[in-house]
Design a protein around this motif. Structure first.
Motif, PDB file in Angstrom:
ATOM      1  N   PHE A 206       0.816  -1.215   0.000  1.00 52.17           N
ATOM      2  CA  PHE A 206       0.000   0.000   0.000  1.00 52.17           C
ATOM      3  C   PHE A 206       0.852   1.269   0.000  1.00 52.17           C
ATOM      4  O   PHE A 206       0.466   2.288  -0.577  1.00 52.17           O
ATOM      5  CB  PHE A 206      -0.967  -0.001   1.189  1.00 52.17           C
ATOM      6  CG  PHE A 206      -2.091  -0.983   1.018  1.00 52.17           C
ATOM      7  CD1 PHE A 206      -3.080  -0.761   0.062  1.00 52.17           C
ATOM      8  CD2 PHE A 206      -2.155  -2.126   1.792  1.00 52.17           C
ATOM      9  CE1 PHE A 206      -4.109  -1.663  -0.113  1.00 52.17           C
ATOM     10  CE2 PHE A 206      -3.184  -3.041   1.621  1.00 52.17           C
ATOM     11  CZ  PHE A 206      -4.167  -2.820   0.670  1.00 52.17           C
ATOM     12  N   ALA A 207       2.016   1.221   0.629  1.00 51.41           N
ATOM     13  CA  ALA A 207       2.897   2.390   0.642  1.00 51.41           C
ATOM     14  C   ALA A 207       3.336   2.727  -0.786  1.00 51.41           C
ATOM     15  O   ALA A 207       3.314   3.899  -1.202  1.00 51.41           O
ATOM     16  CB  ALA A 207       4.103   2.153   1.528  1.00 51.41           C
ATOM     17  N   LYS A 208       3.713   1.701  -1.533  1.00 51.70           N
ATOM     18  CA  LYS A 208       4.140   1.917  -2.922  1.00 51.70           C
ATOM     19  C   LYS A 208       2.968   2.415  -3.763  1.00 51.70           C
ATOM     20  O   LYS A 208       3.115   3.334  -4.573  1.00 51.70           O
ATOM     21  CB  LYS A 208       4.684   0.597  -3.491  1.00 51.70           C
ATOM     22  CG  LYS A 208       4.945   0.610  -4.982  1.00 51.70           C
ATOM     23  CD  LYS A 208       6.390   0.964  -5.276  1.00 51.70           C
ATOM     24  CE  LYS A 208       6.752   0.796  -6.728  1.00 51.70           C
ATOM     25  NZ  LYS A 208       6.475   1.911  -7.577  1.00 51.70           N
ATOM     26  N   THR A 209       1.802   1.824  -3.533  1.00 58.13           N
ATOM     27  CA  THR A 209       0.603   2.249  -4.281  1.00 58.13           C
ATOM     28  C   THR A 209       0.287   3.712  -4.004  1.00 58.13           C
ATOM     29  O   THR A 209      -0.016   4.481  -4.925  1.00 58.13           O
ATOM     30  CB  THR A 209      -0.609   1.365  -3.896  1.00 58.13           C
ATOM     31  OG1 THR A 209      -0.277   0.007  -4.162  1.00 58.13           O
ATOM     32  CG2 THR A 209      -1.839   1.757  -4.665  1.00 58.13           C
ATOM     33  N   MET A 210       0.370   4.122  -2.726  1.00 63.45           N
ATOM     34  CA  MET A 210       0.101   5.523  -2.368  1.00 63.45           C
ATOM     35  C   MET A 210       1.147   6.458  -2.990  1.00 63.45           C
ATOM     36  O   MET A 210       0.806   7.531  -3.480  1.00 63.45           O
ATOM     37  CB  MET A 210       0.079   5.698  -0.838  1.00 63.45           C
ATOM     38  CG  MET A 210      -1.158   5.102  -0.186  1.00 63.45           C
ATOM     39  SD  MET A 210      -2.699   5.808  -0.823  1.00 63.45           S
ATOM     40  CE  MET A 210      -2.649   7.439  -0.140  1.00 63.45           C
ATOM     41  N   GLN A 211       2.413   6.024  -2.964  1.00 65.70           N
ATOM     42  CA  GLN A 211       3.464   6.850  -3.577  1.00 65.70           C
ATOM     43  C   GLN A 211       3.208   7.022  -5.069  1.00 65.70           C
ATOM     44  O   GLN A 211       3.324   8.124  -5.607  1.00 65.70           O
ATOM     45  CB  GLN A 211       4.845   6.225  -3.357  1.00 65.70           C
ATOM     46  CG  GLN A 211       5.371   6.385  -1.959  1.00 65.70           C
ATOM     47  CD  GLN A 211       6.698   5.660  -1.764  1.00 65.70           C
ATOM     48  OE1 GLN A 211       7.073   4.780  -2.550  1.00 65.70           O
ATOM     49  NE2 GLN A 211       7.414   6.037  -0.705  1.00 65.70           N
ATOM     50  N   ASP A 212       2.864   5.938  -5.730  1.00 67.49           N
ATOM     51  CA  ASP A 212       2.581   6.003  -7.172  1.00 67.49           C
ATOM     52  C   ASP A 212       1.385   6.915  -7.443  1.00 67.49           C
ATOM     53  O   ASP A 212       1.384   7.698  -8.397  1.00 67.49           O
ATOM     54  CB  ASP A 212       2.301   4.607  -7.743  1.00 67.49           C
ATOM     55  CG  ASP A 212       3.544   3.743  -7.785  1.00 67.49           C
ATOM     56  OD1 ASP A 212       4.661   4.299  -7.616  1.00 67.49           O
ATOM     57  OD2 ASP A 212       3.397   2.519  -7.974  1.00 67.49           O
ATOM     58  N   MET A 213       0.373   6.760  -6.586  1.00 64.68           N
ATOM     59  CA  MET A 213      -0.834   7.565  -6.780  1.00 64.68           C
ATOM     60  C   MET A 213      -0.528   9.058  -6.587  1.00 64.68           C
ATOM     61  O   MET A 213      -0.950   9.893  -7.383  1.00 64.68           O
ATOM     62  CB  MET A 213      -1.925   7.123  -5.797  1.00 64.68           C
ATOM     63  CG  MET A 213      -3.295   7.655  -6.127  1.00 64.68           C
ATOM     64  SD  MET A 213      -4.544   6.824  -5.159  1.00 64.68           S
ATOM     65  CE  MET A 213      -4.806   8.042  -3.914  1.00 64.68           C
ATOM     66  N   MET A 214       0.222   9.391  -5.533  1.00 65.27           N
ATOM     67  CA  MET A 214       0.555  10.798  -5.276  1.00 65.27           C
ATOM     68  C   MET A 214       1.469  11.355  -6.370  1.00 65.27           C
ATOM     69  O   MET A 214       1.343  12.506  -6.771  1.00 65.27           O
ATOM     70  CB  MET A 214       1.214  10.958  -3.905  1.00 65.27           C
ATOM     71  CG  MET A 214       0.263  10.662  -2.746  1.00 65.27           C
ATOM     72  SD  MET A 214      -1.287  11.592  -2.821  1.00 65.27           S
ATOM     73  CE  MET A 214      -0.721  13.214  -2.430  1.00 65.27           C
ATOM     74  N   ALA A 215       2.380  10.541  -6.864  1.00 68.29           N
ATOM     75  CA  ALA A 215       3.280  10.980  -7.936  1.00 68.29           C
ATOM     76  C   ALA A 215       2.502  11.239  -9.217  1.00 68.29           C
ATOM     77  O   ALA A 215       2.848  12.115 -10.014  1.00 68.29           O
ATOM     78  CB  ALA A 215       4.364   9.939  -8.185  1.00 68.29           C
TER      79      ALA A 215
END
Length: 149
Positions: free
Chosen positions: A7-16
């Motif tokens: 989920f951390a990676k998913t959130m980072q991708d989403m915010m980017a």
């Protein structure tokens, strides 16, 4: 064994991927600059016309004062000259005030037209920016949902 979603990676991708559309700000600035230019043109034209009216009024008034200053052969001619001047001055005042009113009316009409047009342009810019951002957010959300599966 199922893969645990990161989920951390998913959130980072989403915010980017979160859309910050600078073109929306640029379009808004361009719209505002165009509006300011048009409004300045209206104001300058009104100032020019008002100056022309004032200059003509002054010139006409001075010509009438020149008639009063001329030497007269009969004392009653001075009274008539003053009466004629007062009548002419009242007439000039009415004409010139009407001319100023026309300038003001034109400025008011053009200003309202500009405000309506600017509101329409800004509304269209905002609608386009929101639509684009919505599409991009939806796309990012779909990618995030797909990655989480």
């Amino acid at each position: 064994m199922t893969k645990t979603p990161d989920f951390a990676k998913t959130m980072q991708d989403m915010m980017a991927s979160f859309p910050v559309d600078a073109s929306a700000f640029q379009n808004a600035f361009k719209t505002q600059a165009a509006f300011a230019e048009k409004f300045s043109k209206v104001a300058i034209e009104a100032a020019e016309k008002s100056t022309e009216i004032s200059a003509k009024w002054t010139k006409d008034a001075l010509a009438k004062v020149g008639d009063i200053a001329k030497a007269k052969s009969e004392p009653t001619d001075y009274t008539k000259s003053m009466s004629d001047f007062a009548s002419a001055a009242a007439e000039m005042a009415a004409e010139n005030l009407a001319a100023f009113a026309e300038v003001a009316k034109k400025v008011q009409m053009e200003t309202v037209e500009l405000m309506l047009a600017a509101g329409k342009d800004m509304s269209e810019d905002a609608t386009a920016a929101v639509k684009k951002a919505t599409n991009e957010v939806t796309s990012v959300a779909k990618k995030a949902a797909a990655a989480a599966k």
